[in-house]
Design an enzyme around this catalytic site. Structure first.
Site, short mmCIF file in Angstrom:
data_model
loop_
_atom_site.label_atom_id
_atom_site.label_comp_id
_atom_site.label_asym_id
_atom_site.label_seq_id
_atom_site.Cartn_x
_atom_site.Cartn_y
_atom_site.Cartn_z
CG HIS A 1 -1.88 -1.21 1.07
ND1 HIS A 1 -3.07 -1.19 0.38
CD2 HIS A 1 -1.70 -2.47 1.51
CE1 HIS A 1 -3.60 -2.40 0.42
NE2 HIS A 1 -2.79 -3.19 1.09
CG HIS B 1 -1.66 1.22 -3.20
ND1 HIS B 1 -1.52 2.45 -2.60
CD2 HIS B 1 -2.63 0.59 -2.49
CE1 HIS B 1 -2.34 2.55 -1.58
NE2 HIS B 1 -3.05 1.43 -1.48
CG ASP C 1 -6.79 -0.82 -1.41
OD1 ASP C 1 -5.56 -0.65 -1.39
OD2 ASP C 1 -7.60 -0.13 -0.75
CG HIS D 1 -6.20 -3.79 2.07
ND1 HIS D 1 -5.11 -3.89 2.92
CD2 HIS D 1 -6.63 -2.51 2.16
CE1 HIS D 1 -4.90 -2.71 3.49
NE2 HIS D 1 -5.82 -1.88 3.06
CG HIS E 1 -11.24 0.32 1.86
ND1 HIS E 1 -10.99 1.46 2.59
CD2 HIS E 1 -10.13 0.12 1.09
CE1 HIS E 1 -9.77 1.92 2.28
NE2 HIS E 1 -9.23 1.12 1.37
CD GLU F 1 -6.58 3.06 -1.29
OE1 GLU F 1 -7.61 3.07 -0.60
OE2 GLU F 1 -5.60 2.34 -1.02
N1 LIG Z 1 -6.57 0.93 3.92
C1 LIG Z 1 -5.32 1.52 3.50
C2 LIG Z 1 -4.15 0.89 4.17
C3 LIG Z 1 -4.24 0.73 5.62
O1 LIG Z 1 -5.24 0.99 6.23
C4 LIG Z 1 -3.02 0.29 6.27
C5 LIG Z 1 -1.91 -0.03 5.51
C6 LIG Z 1 -0.78 -0.48 6.14
C7 LIG Z 1 -0.71 -0.58 7.51
C8 LIG Z 1 -1.81 -0.25 8.26
C9 LIG Z 1 -2.98 0.18 7.65
N2 LIG Z 1 -4.08 0.49 8.36
C10 LIG Z 1 -4.10 0.32 9.72
O2 LIG Z 1 -5.09 0.58 10.38
C11 LIG Z 1 -5.14 1.33 2.03
O3 LIG Z 1 -6.05 0.84 1.39
O4 LIG Z 1 -4.09 1.63 1.49
ZN LIG Z 2 -7.48 1.31 0.44
ZN LIG Z 3 -4.35 0.49 -0.24
#
Ligand SMILES: N[C@@H](CC(=O)c1ccccc1NC=O)C(=O)O
Ligand SMILES: [Zn+2]
Ligand SMILES: [Zn+2]
Length: 205
Positions: A46, A50, A52, A56, A157, A169
């Site tokens: 991420h 990128h 998803d 994820h 999401h 994103e």
């Molecule tokens: N939802 C985010 C990523 C995300 O939430 C996240 C990515 C890496 C480590 C922690 C994350 N979220 C933690 O609550 C995304 O889609 O990029």
């Molecule tokens: Zn995301």
């Molecule tokens: Zn993401």
């Protein structure tokens, strides 16, 4: 002429707080091997620009390899919503979304790309069925998430996934005018991954 809308993957690119930082290094030099430099990439799925995969946020969801390449290639519309507090029906009211299957939203909310943003305008879950009804199958944003940065439930999401809308994103849309383009933003063929960096490009139509 293709316009690159990808963040550069280089040392110092911001990652999610606490997530694996990006690094690239030559682990075996030409001098050592006698023939080639060999690099190693370490990163979160991420980071930067990128996509998803549903896995994820849903342990039963699709992995990257299962996402059709058609979702990430073809005609796309860029709309410009500078200064919006949230991406809701109200914000989208004036946008012409007819005949659009891929929608990129330029918010200009991520002003300093050298650091992770403190706040982003979230996508309201209510817009997912509305966008699906318009025929939209991919939504892309110039911010690192479709949900508030501190969200654990990730309602946008999940709502987008329920409406079968895929997510891109972290696109760089700073100099991209609203209008119609051809998009290519293909994920890598990562068999098990929950997301993938993409090289995202646009060409005016
Ligand atoms: N939802 C985010 C990523 C995300 O939430 C996240 C990515 C890496 C480590 C922690 C994350 N979220 C933690 O609550 C995304 O889609 O990029
Ligand atoms: Zn995301
Ligand atoms: Zn993401």
């Amino acid at each position: 002429m293709w316009i690159d809308i990808s963040q550069r993957l280089e040392e110092g690119i911001p990652s999610w707080p606490g997530d694996t930082p990006f690094s690239y290094g030559v682990v075996c030099t030409k001098e050592e091997s006698g023939s080639v430099n060999v690099g190693q990439i370490t990163m979160s799925a991420h980071t930067g620009t990128h996509i998803d995969a549903p896995f994820h946020f849903d342990s039963q969801g699709k992995r990257v390899i299962q996402l059709e390449v058609d979702r990430y290639t073809g005609p796309a519309r860029v709309i410009h919503l500078p200064g919006v507090r949230r991406i809701d029906r109200e914000a989208l009211k004036k946008a012409d979304l007819d005949g659009v299957s891929k929608l990129l939203i330029r918010t200009d909310a991520w002003t300093d790309r050298r650091s992770f943003p403190r706040w982003i305008p979230p996508v309201e879950p209510e817009v997912a069925p509305f966008l699906a009804e318009k025929g939209i199958r991919l939504i892309g944003l110039d911010v690192p998430s479709v949900d508030p940065l501190d969200s654990k439930e990730l309602p946008a999401h999940h709502a987008l996934a329920r409406s079968d809308i895929h997510i891109l994103e972290g696109a760089v849309l700073d100099r991209v005018k609203a209008g119609n383009y051809e998009l290519i933003a293909l994920p890598l063929p990562l068999t098990d991954a929950d997301g993938s960096p993409v090289r995202a490009v646009l060409r005016p139509l």
